[in-house]
Design a protein around this motif. Structure first.
Motif, PDB file in Angstrom:
ATOM      1  N   GLY A  96       0.788  -1.224   0.000  1.00 34.15           N
ATOM      2  CA  GLY A  96       0.000   0.000   0.000  1.00 34.15           C
ATOM      3  C   GLY A  96       0.817   1.270   0.000  1.00 34.15           C
ATOM      4  O   GLY A  96       0.253   2.365   0.098  1.00 34.15           O
TER       5      GLY A  96
ATOM      6  N   LEU B 285      -0.072   3.395  -4.688  1.00 32.04           N
ATOM      7  CA  LEU B 285      -1.278   2.819  -5.266  1.00 32.04           C
ATOM      8  C   LEU B 285      -1.109   2.546  -6.750  1.00 32.04           C
ATOM      9  O   LEU B 285      -0.271   3.157  -7.416  1.00 32.04           O
ATOM     10  CB  LEU B 285      -2.462   3.766  -5.041  1.00 32.04           C
TER      11      LEU B 285
ATOM     12  N   GLU C 272      -0.190  -4.681  -6.599  1.00 31.91           N
ATOM     13  CA  GLU C 272      -1.338  -4.479  -5.710  1.00 31.91           C
ATOM     14  C   GLU C 272      -2.117  -5.762  -5.458  1.00 31.91           C
ATOM     15  O   GLU C 272      -2.542  -6.018  -4.322  1.00 31.91           O
ATOM     16  CB  GLU C 272      -2.286  -3.426  -6.304  1.00 31.91           C
TER      17      GLU C 272
ATOM     18  N   ASN D 135      -4.548   2.096   3.252  1.00 30.02           N
ATOM     19  CA  ASN D 135      -4.019   2.664   2.003  1.00 30.02           C
ATOM     20  C   ASN D 135      -4.647   1.986   0.794  1.00 30.02           C
ATOM     21  O   ASN D 135      -4.986   2.645  -0.200  1.00 30.02           O
ATOM     22  CB  ASN D 135      -2.499   2.515   1.955  1.00 30.02           C
ATOM     23  N   LEU D 136      -4.821   0.669   0.880  1.00 29.26           N
ATOM     24  CA  LEU D 136      -5.351  -0.058  -0.273  1.00 29.26           C
ATOM     25  C   LEU D 136      -6.857   0.131  -0.446  1.00 29.26           C
ATOM     26  O   LEU D 136      -7.387  -0.174  -1.512  1.00 29.26           O
ATOM     27  CB  LEU D 136      -5.008  -1.545  -0.151  1.00 29.26           C
TER      28      LEU D 136
ATOM     29  N   LYS E 164      -8.067   2.843  -0.816  1.00 29.59           N
ATOM     30  CA  LYS E 164      -8.117   3.979  -1.728  1.00 29.59           C
ATOM     31  C   LYS E 164      -7.733   3.583  -3.153  1.00 29.59           C
ATOM     32  O   LYS E 164      -7.643   4.432  -4.033  1.00 29.59           O
ATOM     33  CB  LYS E 164      -7.166   5.077  -1.246  1.00 29.59           C
ATOM     34  N   SER E 165      -7.476   2.304  -3.368  1.00 29.53           N
ATOM     35  CA  SER E 165      -7.035   1.844  -4.690  1.00 29.53           C
ATOM     36  C   SER E 165      -8.087   2.165  -5.756  1.00 29.53           C
ATOM     37  O   SER E 165      -9.291   2.012  -5.524  1.00 29.53           O
ATOM     38  CB  SER E 165      -6.783   0.342  -4.660  1.00 29.53           C
TER      39      SER E 165
END
Length: 765
Positions: free
Chosen positions: A140, A143, A148, A267-268, A270-271
């Motif tokens: 993360g 992005l 990912e 964080n992920l 928000k991918s």
């Protein structure tokens, strides 16, 4: 091309060569990987052009085969070799450097498959959970990278393992200083790391267990093996330092810890890839449900989980159009957070803002489910954050504005949120946001104690009928939520002292005299002229009501303090005079339909209210302060005022007002039943009840009927039009009044049914 040919040739040689013992085969594949780094001079060729992926896959297959061949829980020499020689530490280092290019993907896939395919617990070993920790930090960071998918698969398998053994989460709460030191300890790959370091003894890293001793075969091989990597001894730290317990000391240190597993998943979320974002949300759902107190505290104090949830709610809410049709808000299909795959192009019923509305409702659904599944400490912290950072900061200014369009849209959104919330903890914060936390009796002058509550109640009697209806609907659904504070705050706190009553000795209570349009007492039903002309088309006759009431017995004495149910029922059924009744001319509009509905709804309300431990009978008058002035509260005051104007309000408004009042009447609290459903309560001077309000309306109706020619035929025609039994035709004079009379008649039948069902339910053991 040459390297691919070499790989094919090597696989052929391996297939033809005699099979080696598993441990030798495992060491061979690992040496093949390490030798690549010693011998290669081209570090820019992608890893897929090398034999590394094949060797890693062979190592995994060997570990799985070894476990299958041994007794459950027994560690074989290949696994001991992997742990003792810190193979995962080296792989993490290679993945971090992404050398050769694409190595990070290979390492993530190896870790994921290792944790997923090996049944024995690996995470308690320090030489597993420490490199796993470090690899988590790499996920993360950026992005939309090529890794990912592998990152989210790796994080989710770690979450799944923690779900199986929640205490393991303590290994993933890290001291920030140590995390920084470890992060920097393996950032450079040198040839010495591959060939010149000596192995060290392994800690198991399992709380309360002795240091793990490798098996004899593994130990013999480790003594002669000196080519494989290790971290420097000074960078090792004890299990006691790593393991965060739920003690006071560790809890106090929570704010100095990192919970990088949560941070990477956040964080992920928000991918730009929706599938990755949903998987990250699923991972967070697993983590928040873990019962470890230290993890819960760290999650809410040392991560940005609460901020991310609420900030995204605020962002999605602000992205909504300033004006949305309330019907669209109400009827847009419910989208579960994990299934937000709406395609505007394929939707023939799309309206402006539908995409934004679905996104907002989907994320609210996720927040609701997350809080519902979370450990209690975590759930409370997240719900309070939603209240403070979203409800108060974002929604309240919209609800308090003066623009009618803005009020309507924001109230419709609040109504949808009230309908949609399922988490008890989030519901509690939503209730406090709407109503405040006050529980003492209301006064006429305390409108500023919770301005939003007062404003919303005012909106029930807004100049805009649309705003009034929407606000009333919001309160109607709020009343049906399983939260005791709602009814107590709106109604019950004002009825506790029963000071709406004028106390008289029991011998004076059994009068039944109609004076100035109010019924003050009760006499025998058959001798009362008010009740003698029941319509023959009513579902039950007066005699049938008498037989349906409990007979006088030691269990149900006539003077038990309860007015006989048949008198109450007929008081409501006979309130509307015959010339103002129209239901007995239309089939299917009888009283029995209300009985069935009342029985079902009252049963549902009893289930909700059972845990609130309400009293079974009214509070003793001797303990009540009857001298205190009575105020029914702002909510009932507005409802009574609306009810008093039923003959002059639009049909839809009347339906909504009576619907809220009937919902209130269904609650199985003795004070509510007495105040709203007992016509024979001796009201104190200046007090009004639901029955007295209706009596005044009927008195007004009797005067106005005389001024309308052909009143009864017109009334019947309006009823048939409302039921769709007659086509629309010329406009009928006094339409608002005629529709109001129809609603009034139906409402009285509904109240009679509720009173009957409540009495017989309470009278049945």
């Amino acid at each position: 091309m040459f390297s691919k040919f070499t790989s094919i040739l090597q696989h052929a040689v391996e297939a033809l060569a005699p099979s080696l013992p598993l441990q030798e085969d495992f060491v061979y594949h690992w040496k093949a990987i390490t030798h690549y780094y010693i011998e290669t001079s081209d570090d820019k060729a992608p890893v897929t052009d090398t034999n590394i992926p094949s060797h890693l896959e062979q190592m995994l297959d060997i570990l799985v085969q070894e476990e299958n061949e041994r007794e459950s829980g027994e560690t074989g020499p290949c696994m001991e070799y992997l742990l003792h020689h810190k193979i995962l530490e080296t792989l993490y280092t290679l993945g971090k450097a992404d050398c050769p290019p694409g190595m990070k993907q290979q390492v993530l896939a190896f870790f994921t498959k290792l944790l997923g395919r090996i049944r024995q617990p690996l995470l308690p070993h320090i030489n597993v959970h420490r490199p796993v920790q470090k690899l988590i930090r790499l996920c993360g960071e950026v992005l939309a990278t090529p890794t990912e998918n592998e990152e989210i698969q790796f994080l989710c398998i770690v979450c799944a393992k923690l779900k199986q053994d929640p205490y393991l989460v303590n290994f993933f709460l890290e001291s920030k200083l140590k995390a920084m030191a470890l992060q920097g300890s393996a950032s450079v790959i040198t040839e010495d790391m591959i060939k010149d370091q000596e192995p060290v003894t392994t800690d198991t890293g399992q709380p309360g267990q002795p240091e793990e001793t490798p098996g004899a075969a593994g130990a013999e091989h480790m003594e002669r093996e000196d080519e494989l990597p290790q971290q420097a001894d000074e960078l090792s730290f004890s299990l006691d330092e790593l393991n965060v317990t739920a003690s006071t000391e560790s809890s106090a240190a929570c704010t100095n810890q990192d919970y990088n597993l949560v941070n990477s998943l956040l964080n992920l979320t928000k991918s730009p890839d929706g599938r990755i974002a949903v998987k990250a949300c699923e991972g967070l759902m697993l983590l928040v449900s873990l019962p470890e107190p230290a993890a819960a505290k760290c999650l809410t104090q040392s991560t940005c989980l609460c901020e991310l949830l609420t900030d995204r709610l605020a962002t999605l809410y602000k992205a909504l159009p300033q004006s949305l049709d309330p019907l669209d808000i109400e009827t847009v299909e419910a989208i579960n957070w994990g299934l937000d795959s709406y395609s505007h192009k394929e939707d023939a019923s799309a309206f402006p803002g539908k995409r934004a509305l679905i996104s907002f409702l989907s994320w609210f659904d996720y927040c609701d489910q997350l809080i519902k599944e979370a450990q209690k400490t975590t759930a409370v912290a997240m719900a309070k954050a939603v209240r403070e950072r979203f409800f108060i900061d974002v929604m309240e200014p919209q609800l308090m504005q003066t623009s009618e369009i803005g009020i309507l849209t924001s109230t419709a959104l609040l109504h949808r949120i009230v309908r949609q919330v399922t988490s008890d903890v989030l519901l509690q914060e939503l209730v406090y946001f709407i109503l405040g936390e006050h529980r003492e009796p209301e006064t006429l002058t305390d409108i500023n104690r919770h301005p939003l509550r007062h404003r919303l109640i005012e909106h029930c009697d807004h100049i805009s009928d649309e705003i009034s209806i929407m606000t009333l609907r919001m309160f109607e659904h709020l009343l049906q939520k399983p939260n005791e504070h709602i009814l107590y705050n709106l109604v019950l706190r004002n009825l506790e002292e029963r000071n709406y009553m004028e106390y008289k000795p029991p011998c004076q209570e059994d009068k039944d005299v109609v004076e100035n349009g109010q019924i003050a007492g009760a006499v025998d039903l058959e001798e009362d002229p008010l009740f003698t002309d029941l319509s023959p088309d009513n579902t039950l006759s007066a005699q049938e009501w008498l037989s349906a009431s409990p007979p006088v017995s030691p269990e149900h004495p006539k003077n038990d303090g309860k007015t006989e149910v048949h008198k109450i029922v007929n008081s409501f059924l006979c309130l509307v005079p015959d010339e103002a009744k129209s239901s007995y001319h239309v089939e299917g509009t009888g009283y029995d339909t209300y009985l069935r509905d009342a029985h079902r709804q009252f049963r549902d309300y009893c289930v909700i209210c059972l845990r609130w431990e309400w009293p079974g009978s009214p509070r003793s008058l001797e303990k009540c302060n009857l001298e205190a002035s009575f105020f029914e509260g702002h909510f009932l005051k507005v409802l009574f005022e609306r009810m008093g104007r039923i003959l002059d309000q639009p049909y839809d408004v009347n339906l909504q007002v009576t619907s809220v009042l009937s919902k209130l009447s269904l609650f199985p609290h003795p004070h509510i039943h007495e105040y709203l459903l007992d016509p024979y309560v001796n009201l104190a001077s200046g007090c009004k009840s639901l029955f007295s309000v209706i009596v005044r309306v009927v008195g007004d109706l009797m005067v106005r009927i005389q001024r309308i020619p052909d009143f009864t035929p017109k009334l019947l025609l309006v009823r048939k039009r409302l039921l769709g039994l007659e086509p629309e035709g010329p406009i009928i004079d006094h339409m608002t009044l005629l529709e109001g009379v129809i609603v009034l008649e139906e409402f009285c039948k509904e109240l009679a049914a509720i009173a009957f069902v409540k009495y017989h339910t309470s009278a049945t053991p």
